[in-house]
Design a protein around this motif. Structure first.
Motif, PDB file in Angstrom:
ATOM      1  N   ASN B 306       4.201 -10.335  -3.787  1.00  0.00           N
ATOM      2  CA  ASN B 306       5.470 -11.081  -3.860  1.00  0.00           C
ATOM      3  C   ASN B 306       6.251 -11.076  -2.526  1.00  0.00           C
ATOM      4  O   ASN B 306       7.207 -11.810  -2.353  1.00  0.00           O
ATOM      5  CB  ASN B 306       6.361 -10.488  -4.946  1.00  0.00           C
ATOM      6  CG  ASN B 306       5.792 -10.732  -6.332  1.00  0.00           C
ATOM      7  OD1 ASN B 306       4.985 -11.667  -6.525  1.00  0.00           O
ATOM      8  ND2 ASN B 306       6.157  -9.912  -7.274  1.00  0.00           N
ATOM      9  N   LYS B 307       5.844 -10.267  -1.643  1.00  0.00           N
ATOM     10  CA  LYS B 307       6.614 -10.119  -0.394  1.00  0.00           C
ATOM     11  C   LYS B 307       6.278 -11.264   0.568  1.00  0.00           C
ATOM     12  O   LYS B 307       5.128 -11.556   0.818  1.00  0.00           O
ATOM     13  CB  LYS B 307       6.287  -8.778   0.259  1.00  0.00           C
ATOM     14  CG  LYS B 307       7.101  -8.502   1.513  1.00  0.00           C
ATOM     15  CD  LYS B 307       6.850  -7.101   1.993  1.00  0.00           C
ATOM     16  CE  LYS B 307       7.574  -6.851   3.311  1.00  0.00           C
ATOM     17  NZ  LYS B 307       9.009  -7.009   3.197  1.00  0.00           N
ATOM     18  N   LYS B 308       7.314 -11.931   1.106  1.00  0.00           N
ATOM     19  CA  LYS B 308       7.116 -13.077   1.999  1.00  0.00           C
ATOM     20  C   LYS B 308       7.833 -12.893   3.338  1.00  0.00           C
ATOM     21  O   LYS B 308       8.135 -13.855   4.023  1.00  0.00           O
ATOM     22  CB  LYS B 308       7.649 -14.358   1.340  1.00  0.00           C
ATOM     23  CG  LYS B 308       7.071 -14.644  -0.029  1.00  0.00           C
ATOM     24  CD  LYS B 308       5.582 -14.938   0.024  1.00  0.00           C
ATOM     25  CE  LYS B 308       5.045 -15.270  -1.386  1.00  0.00           C
ATOM     26  NZ  LYS B 308       3.571 -15.401  -1.395  1.00  0.00           N
ATOM     27  N   ASP B 309       8.144 -11.703   3.657  1.00  0.00           N
ATOM     28  CA  ASP B 309       8.852 -11.510   4.925  1.00  0.00           C
ATOM     29  C   ASP B 309       8.221 -10.378   5.709  1.00  0.00           C
ATOM     30  O   ASP B 309       7.241  -9.791   5.262  1.00  0.00           O
ATOM     31  CB  ASP B 309      10.339 -11.222   4.679  1.00  0.00           C
ATOM     32  CG  ASP B 309      10.549  -9.991   3.821  1.00  0.00           C
ATOM     33  OD1 ASP B 309       9.913  -8.956   4.111  1.00  0.00           O
ATOM     34  OD2 ASP B 309      11.345 -10.064   2.857  1.00  0.00           O
ATOM     35  N   VAL B 310       8.786 -10.151   6.851  1.00  0.00           N
ATOM     36  CA  VAL B 310       8.197  -9.146   7.754  1.00  0.00           C
ATOM     37  C   VAL B 310       9.031  -7.880   7.789  1.00  0.00           C
ATOM     38  O   VAL B 310       8.835  -7.036   8.673  1.00  0.00           O
ATOM     39  CB  VAL B 310       8.034  -9.710   9.177  1.00  0.00           C
ATOM     40  CG1 VAL B 310       7.030 -10.835   9.198  1.00  0.00           C
ATOM     41  CG2 VAL B 310       9.378 -10.165   9.734  1.00  0.00           C
ATOM     42  N   LEU B 354       8.559  -4.160  14.815  1.00  0.00           N
ATOM     43  CA  LEU B 354       8.994  -5.551  15.020  1.00  0.00           C
ATOM     44  C   LEU B 354      10.503  -5.667  14.849  1.00  0.00           C
ATOM     45  O   LEU B 354      11.185  -6.323  15.634  1.00  0.00           O
ATOM     46  CB  LEU B 354       8.283  -6.473  14.033  1.00  0.00           C
ATOM     47  CG  LEU B 354       8.766  -7.932  14.055  1.00  0.00           C
ATOM     48  CD1 LEU B 354       8.473  -8.578  15.416  1.00  0.00           C
ATOM     49  CD2 LEU B 354       8.107  -8.733  12.936  1.00  0.00           C
ATOM     50  N   GLN B 355      10.941  -4.986  13.800  1.00  0.00           N
ATOM     51  CA  GLN B 355      12.379  -5.054  13.534  1.00  0.00           C
ATOM     52  C   GLN B 355      13.160  -4.475  14.714  1.00  0.00           C
ATOM     53  O   GLN B 355      14.138  -5.068  15.189  1.00  0.00           O
ATOM     54  CB  GLN B 355      12.665  -4.241  12.267  1.00  0.00           C
ATOM     55  CG  GLN B 355      13.880  -4.711  11.520  1.00  0.00           C
ATOM     56  CD  GLN B 355      13.924  -4.086  10.122  1.00  0.00           C
ATOM     57  OE1 GLN B 355      13.551  -2.915   9.939  1.00  0.00           O
ATOM     58  NE2 GLN B 355      14.366  -4.862   9.160  1.00  0.00           N
ATOM     59  N   ALA B 356      12.672  -3.336  15.160  1.00  0.00           N
ATOM     60  CA  ALA B 356      13.357  -2.711  16.288  1.00  0.00           C
ATOM     61  C   ALA B 356      13.275  -3.601  17.527  1.00  0.00           C
ATOM     62  O   ALA B 356      14.273  -3.808  18.258  1.00  0.00           O
ATOM     63  CB  ALA B 356      12.743  -1.341  16.582  1.00  0.00           C
ATOM     64  N   ALA B 357      12.055  -4.139  17.728  1.00  0.00           N
ATOM     65  CA  ALA B 357      11.886  -5.001  18.902  1.00  0.00           C
ATOM     66  C   ALA B 357      12.740  -6.248  18.791  1.00  0.00           C
ATOM     67  O   ALA B 357      13.366  -6.681  19.766  1.00  0.00           O
ATOM     68  CB  ALA B 357      10.413  -5.379  19.058  1.00  0.00           C
ATOM     69  N   THR B 358      12.750  -6.787  17.568  1.00  0.00           N
ATOM     70  CA  THR B 358      13.541  -7.997  17.357  1.00  0.00           C
ATOM     71  C   THR B 358      15.023  -7.724  17.609  1.00  0.00           C
ATOM     72  O   THR B 358      15.708  -8.512  18.271  1.00  0.00           O
ATOM     73  CB  THR B 358      13.340  -8.508  15.923  1.00  0.00           C
ATOM     74  OG1 THR B 358      11.950  -8.745  15.701  1.00  0.00           O
ATOM     75  CG2 THR B 358      14.115  -9.787  15.698  1.00  0.00           C
ATOM     76  N   GLN B 398      -2.253  -4.514  13.279  1.00  0.00           N
ATOM     77  CA  GLN B 398      -3.436  -4.026  12.554  1.00  0.00           C
ATOM     78  C   GLN B 398      -3.296  -4.186  11.043  1.00  0.00           C
ATOM     79  O   GLN B 398      -4.296  -4.223  10.312  1.00  0.00           O
ATOM     80  CB  GLN B 398      -3.654  -2.552  12.912  1.00  0.00           C
ATOM     81  CG  GLN B 398      -4.044  -2.358  14.363  1.00  0.00           C
ATOM     82  CD  GLN B 398      -4.135  -0.884  14.736  1.00  0.00           C
ATOM     83  OE1 GLN B 398      -3.794  -0.009  13.934  1.00  0.00           O
ATOM     84  NE2 GLN B 398      -4.588  -0.626  15.958  1.00  0.00           N
ATOM     85  N   ALA B 399      -2.068  -4.208  10.597  1.00  0.00           N
ATOM     86  CA  ALA B 399      -1.891  -4.317   9.148  1.00  0.00           C
ATOM     87  C   ALA B 399      -2.593  -5.562   8.605  1.00  0.00           C
ATOM     88  O   ALA B 399      -3.174  -5.544   7.526  1.00  0.00           O
ATOM     89  CB  ALA B 399      -0.394  -4.351   8.829  1.00  0.00           C
ATOM     90  N   ALA B 400      -2.510  -6.610   9.388  1.00  0.00           N
ATOM     91  CA  ALA B 400      -3.129  -7.845   8.933  1.00  0.00           C
ATOM     92  C   ALA B 400      -4.660  -7.768   8.921  1.00  0.00           C
ATOM     93  O   ALA B 400      -5.332  -8.659   8.403  1.00  0.00           O
ATOM     94  CB  ALA B 400      -2.680  -8.993   9.831  1.00  0.00           C
ATOM     95  N   ALA B 410       2.812 -11.622   3.878  1.00  0.00           N
ATOM     96  CA  ALA B 410       3.663 -10.774   4.711  1.00  0.00           C
ATOM     97  C   ALA B 410       2.892 -10.217   5.898  1.00  0.00           C
ATOM     98  O   ALA B 410       3.421 -10.131   7.024  1.00  0.00           O
ATOM     99  CB  ALA B 410       4.248  -9.629   3.884  1.00  0.00           C
ATOM    100  N   ALA B 411       1.612  -9.887   5.621  1.00  0.00           N
ATOM    101  CA  ALA B 411       0.806  -9.325   6.704  1.00  0.00           C
ATOM    102  C   ALA B 411       0.574 -10.363   7.798  1.00  0.00           C
ATOM    103  O   ALA B 411       0.684 -10.071   9.001  1.00  0.00           O
ATOM    104  CB  ALA B 411      -0.510  -8.807   6.146  1.00  0.00           C
ATOM    105  N   SER B 412       0.227 -11.591   7.382  1.00  0.00           N
ATOM    106  CA  SER B 412      -0.007 -12.644   8.376  1.00  0.00           C
ATOM    107  C   SER B 412       1.261 -12.953   9.161  1.00  0.00           C
ATOM    108  O   SER B 412       1.254 -13.115  10.391  1.00  0.00           O
ATOM    109  CB  SER B 412      -0.482 -13.919   7.667  1.00  0.00           C
ATOM    110  OG  SER B 412      -1.650 -13.642   6.929  1.00  0.00           O
TER     111      SER B 412
END
Lengths: 581, 742
Positions: B306-310, B354-358, B398-400, B410-412
């Motif tokens: 169900n997750k659609k975000d990063v 990613l969040q931190a980088a973003t 790597q998660a993807a 979410a992984a992609s």
């Protein structure tokens, strides 16, 4: 045989040459310790220190003979004033000028001169010292002469009521000068430089002989005095001799030959080709003081005719011919500025000479700019008869001018110039007359009386000024000053003529110009005079001639300063002979 | 003898005046622990008078933590207190709390060894009474325990819980069948009572003297027995309640796996502490729990789908307790759960990064965006370092790559976002790396290098587009342009200002000063991204400053300084040089300061000095126009007549007052070489008249008449020679002339 004859002839010629040379050497006049000036024998100098003289020499001799309270002199840097009969004590804040008189100054009649075998002996006579009464007399005389005397202008512009208080026990007198300016030393001394005559002198005399200056006149011979330095006059050179000649044509030769050693005005004002040896002669250039004009007789020529005649007489052309410009005989000139052969600078277009203040500063606009139309010869008489008299100086110049004006190339055959005697001039028997005006000043005090009020008589110099008091008691000129027979132009203020109003106006202007003490008035009068004269066409103001004096190197050139309008002889006391001659 | 008698009487009087009367029992009071002892006054009770005040000294106890217990029948008639210090009622009095204040006949005071004496103060006697009082020194624990022992025993017996279910005793109700809520309430209320009692016992235990264990004290023995029983019952009740709670949770979860899993930590804790509980009950619980755990992985994977975000995956409930539950169950973690945990862990690592980088990239963007003016050089290096740090913190996606979860949206998405973030970080690093170099060049004033690099940055050298930070690139170019411009301008200014300061008093070779490179830009700008027009504008600004200094500031300052030096001594050997320096500066000066203009004019012999008022002298300077320092020089001064006049043709005398040094030789030699009016020589031989300066006229020469053209320039120029190289002061005055005959 032939050779012997030839030798004899050559020997004879040689002896003759040697004889001539020896004659010239031993008969060459000895002019040492003498200043010898030439003059025209029948133009005897008349000395009146307060009036313009009939000849140039007359005015110059004023300086030789008379002192003012202060005397004009000069040094290499310019004009200086030397104490004459006074010493400037000072000027206070109220412009009261204090002058200490010099009571020890003797009049020349304190000496008795005897002549024996052309030798003069000067002996002491009764002392006649200068005093304040002499000054008082002199001021009174000048005021009486009024505008005839330049000294009058000097006095009335300096003082409301010319006169003085004193002297006090220190011999000091006080003049109350006007409050309108800062009176500098030079101005004060100039104002008090009028020559002083001894009290008791006649108010009007042909000659004044008693003075206090460096030279006193010797008993006259044939009506002309030479001068000898007074014992307490301080002149360096003892004798001042006036040498008479028939005319001025031989002046340069006489100078070259050593008969004279000073020639104050060279013929034509030009450099002389016979006086080129700078080891023997030196020159001093000065501003012009002589101009030639053709004066129209208004009794003979109508205004239109005068106008056309003026147009006909091309001053520039006549001047060039006068100086032979462009010919082998060209008369070279050199002015005090160092300019050479600048003939155009001497061409006049107004009664005021080009060199005068009024033209040079454009107070008066030159005429050619307003009238360069060709002459309408049809308006002129068949022949305009112009007269000239060569007996009273400038013989050569008059003759030359006569030739020029008679040249059809110059006057298109409409002019006939005749050399006549003075009687013709006196009678006014001419359409026009050629006259040389000498000794004019180019400063504010340019003398119009000398031109317009002079009696047409070359023998007797007379200015016909008549004045009267108007209703307010102010002096004004009378129409009688212009009568047909008492001026060269035949101007008559009382005669009915189309020009009458202008003539009267013109007389008023001339008087106004000459009598005012205000420079602004002077300027305005000069413009009006120029314009009205142009309208009346009273003359053709041809040209002036340079003032060039020659001196023998007998004199130290550095001791001789000839400054402008100052009389050439004002520094004569300082003249020295060159020591090593 | 008389005095002694007097003093005795005096002190007796004083004693008789005390407010509180001390009662001194006989026998003296004893602190020994001996039960109650009567307080007597020679075998009698003390008689207390109504309204009187008394006190009695009590010795301190033999040990700490003692109570002094007083019993009396007269408590109601008195107000009393015990205090450590007492001075006839004076000063502050600290009353020791009477722990039996509510009782009518006794008082209990806690005492210790810190005071040597205690004062029992009878503050008020309401009626005349005989004080019948017993006192006792007793250890506090004993006194308290003796008073509470019966109550303790009653509480314990009333709080006991049946243990059959807990022990799975035969015939007992199975625990899973118990009404958990009721039973937990029942047990809980008793446990609370026992805990409260146990707390009291613990406090009493704190009062025990060190040697109590060795003493064969009955009360102590009773205390120990009671406390052991209490603690055992409490332990049981707690275990029982915990077991009840576990079974209650499982039951309450019903079919809701999430609800079950949310209590995983409690289950795990229960299973980990299996030794606390009966083995049968533990085993029953384990079986129940493990059966339910089979639903855990599917339950979580549904959340992943169900997750659609990063954003980092936040599973509900978290995995960790479940993992712990697996561990506590002793069965090991199943591979599916491990794969799930590994994926989530990796995803979250990447997502967090990613969040931190973003966030940090946003901060960088924001930082650059909010920076509206060219920053300091450290700004670029700081951002470059930050970008490098951000880039280092962005992990590979790597998660993807997870075999089980690669298809998750979410992984992609996470992989894509990581790549974007990496690119941004790279662009930031590169852009601001270049920027840092340019900034360093600017700091080092290497204008050409800085400008070249800025141009490269603008045109995109080496193909780098900086696409992800495009707007920053444009901004940086603008900044660097601005910095280079400001730097060049400032460098130009600094150099020029320093030059001006250094040379404002220099008076030699002034033209060389103006030819100095200081009057050129520090660098000739050649680039502007905004085009040639802007470039020209910037160059114009620099030139404008240079021109301002060249034509205003420098000449202004120099003229003032040099002129001040000049006027201190005009005749000084270098006076001419200073005056000339002023003139040279004046040639450059374009201001309209009239004072300066006047100074320059005064020092410039070629500048005509105006005479505008008649009859007023004005000073002017004659200066050499040649430069022979040891010989003869040509001098010159000029006067311009511009005097208001109503006359159409104004004419004046000009009077020139000369210094004696100049004029004293005028009689021997013409003092001037040439005098001209409007370039026309004036000569004495002409119609002009020049009077010679003499001592008689104060060395004043008059030149007249000098015509003034009202519309034109009326320049009177005087030139002369003098064997000197200095400045001469001259005065000139003009006024309307008089007419002169000569």
């Amino acid at each position: 045989m032939k050779n012997k004859r030839l030798v004899s002839i050559l020997g004879g010629v040689g002896l003759v040459v040697i004889g001539v040379v020896l004659y010239l050497i031993f008969h060459r006049p000895d002019l040492s310790e003498s200043i010898v000036l030439p003059f025209i024998a029948h133009q005897k100098p008349a000395i009146d220190p307060h009036l313009p003289g009939p000849t140039p020499l007359s005015d110059k001799l004023d300086e030789v003979q008379f002192d003012g309270l202060f005397d004009l002199s000069a040094n290499p840097s310019g004009i200086v004033y030397q104490d004459g009969l006074g010493e400037l004590v000072g000027v206070d804040q109220d412009n009261v000028v204090t002058v200490r008189l010099k009571p020890n100054k003797r009049w020349s009649d304190s000496y008795q001169i005897t002549v024996k075998d052309d030798k003069y002996t000067i002996a002491k006579s009764r002392d006649h010292f200068f005093s304040a009464v002499d000054l008082q007399f002199t001021i009174r005389r000048i005021m009486t002469l009024g505008s005839l005397s330049p000294d009058y202008i000097l006095l009335i512009q300096a003082m409301e009521s010319p006169g003085f208080e004193g002297p006090d026990d220190r011999g000091e007198i006080r003049f109350r000068f006007r409050q309108n300016r800062i009176w500098k030393e030079a101005d004060i001394k100039e104002s008090l430089s009028f020559k002083i005559l001894p009290e008791g002198s006649p108010m009007n005399a042909l000659n004044y002989t008693v003075g206090t200056a460096a030279y006193m006149p010797l008993p006259p011979k044939e009506g002309v005095s030479n001068y000898f330095r007074t014992p307490d006059g301080g002149a360096a050179i003892p004798d001042l001799i006036l040498a008479p000649f028939i005319d001025n044509s031989t002046y340069t030769t006489e100078l070259r030959n050593g008969a004279i050693n000073v020639l104050l005005e060279s013929p034509f004002g030009a450099l002389s080709p016979v006086l080129t040896d700078s080891r023997k002669f030196f020159t001093k250039s000065n501003i012009s003081t002589t101009m030639f004009a053709v004066l129209f007789n208004t009794g003979r020529l109508s205004r239109d005719q005068r106008t056309q005649l003026r147009r006909l007489l091309d001053s520039r052309l006549i001047a060039d011919r006068f100086f032979n410009v462009g010919t082998p005989q060209q008369r070279h000139i050199q002015d005090y500025k160092g300019n050479r052969d600048n003939y155009a600078d001497y061409v006049n277009h107004s009664v005021f000479p080009t060199s005068s203040y009024y033209i040079e500063e454009k107070i008066v606009e030159p005429a050619p700019a307003r009238d360069n139309a060709p002459a309408d010869l049809s308006l002129l008489p068949d022949t305009v008869r112009i007269k000239a008299c060569t007996n009273f100086g400038f013989r050569e110049e008059y003759s030359e001018l006569a030739d020029i004006l008679n040249d059809p190339a110059v006057t298109r055959g409409k002019v006939k110039v005749t050399i006549v005697g003075n009687e013709e001039i006196q009678r006014g028997n001419y359409d026009a007359v050629v006259v040389a005006f000498t000794g004019y000043r180019s400063n504010f005090l340019f003398d119009l009386y000398d031109i317009f009020l002079r009696q047409p008589d070359l023998v007797t110099y007379r200015i016909n000024l008549e004045v009267s008091d108007d209703a307010r008691g102010a002096q004004t000129v009378s129409p009688g000053s212009f009568r047909r027979e008492n001026n060269f132009f035949g101007l008559d203020a009382g005669a009915d003529s189309p020009d009458k109003a202008d003539v009267n106006q013109f007389l008023q202007y001339v008087y106004g110009f000459m009598s005012t003490r205000n420079i602004g008035d002077k300027q305005e009068y000069s413009r009006r005079i120029d314009q009205l004269e142009h309208g009346l066409s009273l003359g053709a103001w041809l040209f002036s001639v340079p003032s060039l004096a020659y001196f023998s190197t007998q004199f130290d050139s550095t001791s001789i300063s000839l400054y402008g309008v100052a009389s050439q002889l004002s520094t004569i006391k300082q003249w020295r002979e060159t020591p090593d001659r | 003898m008389r005095s002694k008698l007097f003093l005795s009487l005096f002190f007796s009087l004083l004693a008789g005046c005390a407010t509180f009367k001390e009662l001194q029992p006989k026998p003296e009071l004893s602190p020994a622990e001996r039960g109650y002892i009567e307080l007597r006054n020679d075998k009698e009770d003390f008689q207390l008078d109504q309204g009187k005040q008394y006190f009695i000294r009590f010795p301190r106890p033999l040990h700490d933590n003692f109570d002094i217990v007083l019993t009396t029948n007269a408590k109601w008639y008195m107000d009393t207190y015990l205090t450590r210090t007492f001075d006839d009622g004076k000063g502050p009095i600290v009353r020791i709390q009477d722990e039996a204040s509510r009782e009518d006949s006794s008082s209990v005071y806690a005492v210790d060894l810190s005071s040597g004496t205690y004062f029992w103060v009878i503050d008020t006697v309401r009626q005349d009474i005989g004080l019948h009082l017993q006192y006792r020194y007793v250890p506090r624990w004993r006194h308290r325990f003796e008073n509470e022992y019966a109550g303790f025993k009653q509480t314990l017996s009333g709080s006991l819980v049946d243990r059959s279910t807990y022990s799975s005793s035969p015939g007992a109700i199975p625990i899973e069948s118990v009404d958990f809520a009721e039973r937990l309430g029942y047990v809980g209320s008793r446990t609370s009572k026992l805990n409260a009692m146990n707390e009291q016992l613990k406090k009493l235990a704190d009062l025990f003297p060190p040697d109590i264990a060795a003493a064969n004290d009955t009360a102590y023995r009773n205390f120990k027995t009671l406390r052991a029983a209490v603690e055992d019952e409490i332990q049981f009740q707690q275990n029982y309640a915990a077991a009840l709670s576990i079974f209650q949770k499982e039951k309450n979860a019903g079919n809701n796996t999430g609800s079950f899993l949310s209590d995983a930590l409690a289950y795990a804790e229960f299973l980990r502490q299996h030794d606390r509980y009966p083995a049968l009950m533990v085993e029953k619980a384990r079986k129940t729990i493990m059966l339910r755990l089979n639903d855990a992985v599917p339950y979580y994977e549904q959340q992943l789908r169900n997750k659609k975000d990063v954003k980092p995956i936040v599973l509900d409930p978290p995995l960790e307790p479940v993992q712990q539950l697996y561990a506590a169950s002793g069965r090991g973690i199943p591979p599916a759960f491990e794969a799930l945990r590994t994926f989530v862990e990796r995803f979250n690592l990447e997502a967090s990064a990613l969040q931190a980088a973003t966030v940090r990239l946003k901060e960088l963007h924001a930082l650059v965006d909010k920076t509206i003016s060219p920053p300091a050089a450290s700004f670029y290096a700081g951002i470059e370092a930050s970008a490098r740090d951000i880039r280092a913190g962005i992990p590979p996606p790597q998660a993807a790559s997870s075999e089980r979860y690669r298809g998750l949206d979410a992984a992609s998405l996470l992989a894509l976002e990581l790549a974007r973030a990496a690119e941004q970080a790279d662009d930031f690093q590169a852009l601001f790396g270049s920027g840092s170099q340019i900034a360093a060049d600017i700091t080092a004033r290497s204008w050409w290098t800085a400008e070249s690099k800025t141009r490269d940055l603008y045109v995109g050298k080496d193909g780098r587009t900086f696409a992800s930070v495009e707007r920053h690139r444009e901004k940086l170019v603008r900044w660097f342009e601005s910095d280079i411009f400001n730097g060049v301008r400032n460098a130009t200014r600094e150099r020029l200002d320093a030059f001006v300061k250094l040379h404002e008093s220099t008076y030699t070779d002034v033209p060389r000063l103006y030819a100095d490179s200081a009057f050129q830009p520090a660098y000739n700008l050649s680039f502007s991204a905004a085009g040639q027009g802007v470039l020209a504008q910037k160059k114009g600004q620099i030139d404008e400053y240079i021109n301002k200094v060249r034509h205003f500031q420098f000449p202004e300052a120099a003229i003032r300084v040099i002129y001040a030096d000049f006027t201190r001594d005009m005749s000084a050997p270098d006076g001419v040089d200073r005056a000339r320096a002023v003139v040279e500066h004046g040639k450059e000066y374009k201001g309209n300061d009239k004072q300066l203009t006047a100074i320059v004019s005064e020092c410039d012999p070629a500048a005509a000095k105006w005479i505008v008022h008649p009859k007023e002298y004005r000073r002017l300077l004659a200066l050499p126009v040649t430069s022979n320092r040891k010989g003869s020089n040509d001098y010159m001064f000029r006067i311009r007549l511009q005097i208001p006049s109503d006359a159409q043709f104004p004419v004046f005398d000009v009077n020139i007052k000369l210094p004696r040094e100049l004029a004293e030789g005028a009689g021997r030699e013409q003092w001037y070489d040439l005098i001209t009016i409007n370039n026309t020589p004036i000569k004495n031989e002409g119609r002009f008249r020049i009077t010679s300066p003499t001592s008689d006229n104060g060395y004043e020469s008059q030149i007249t008449p000098v015509q003034m053209d009202k519309e034109g320039r009326n320049i009177l120029e005087v030139r002369f020679k003098k064997s000197s190289y200095r400045v001469y002061e001259i005065s000139a005055m003009a006024q309307v002339p008089i007419m002169k005959k000569n």
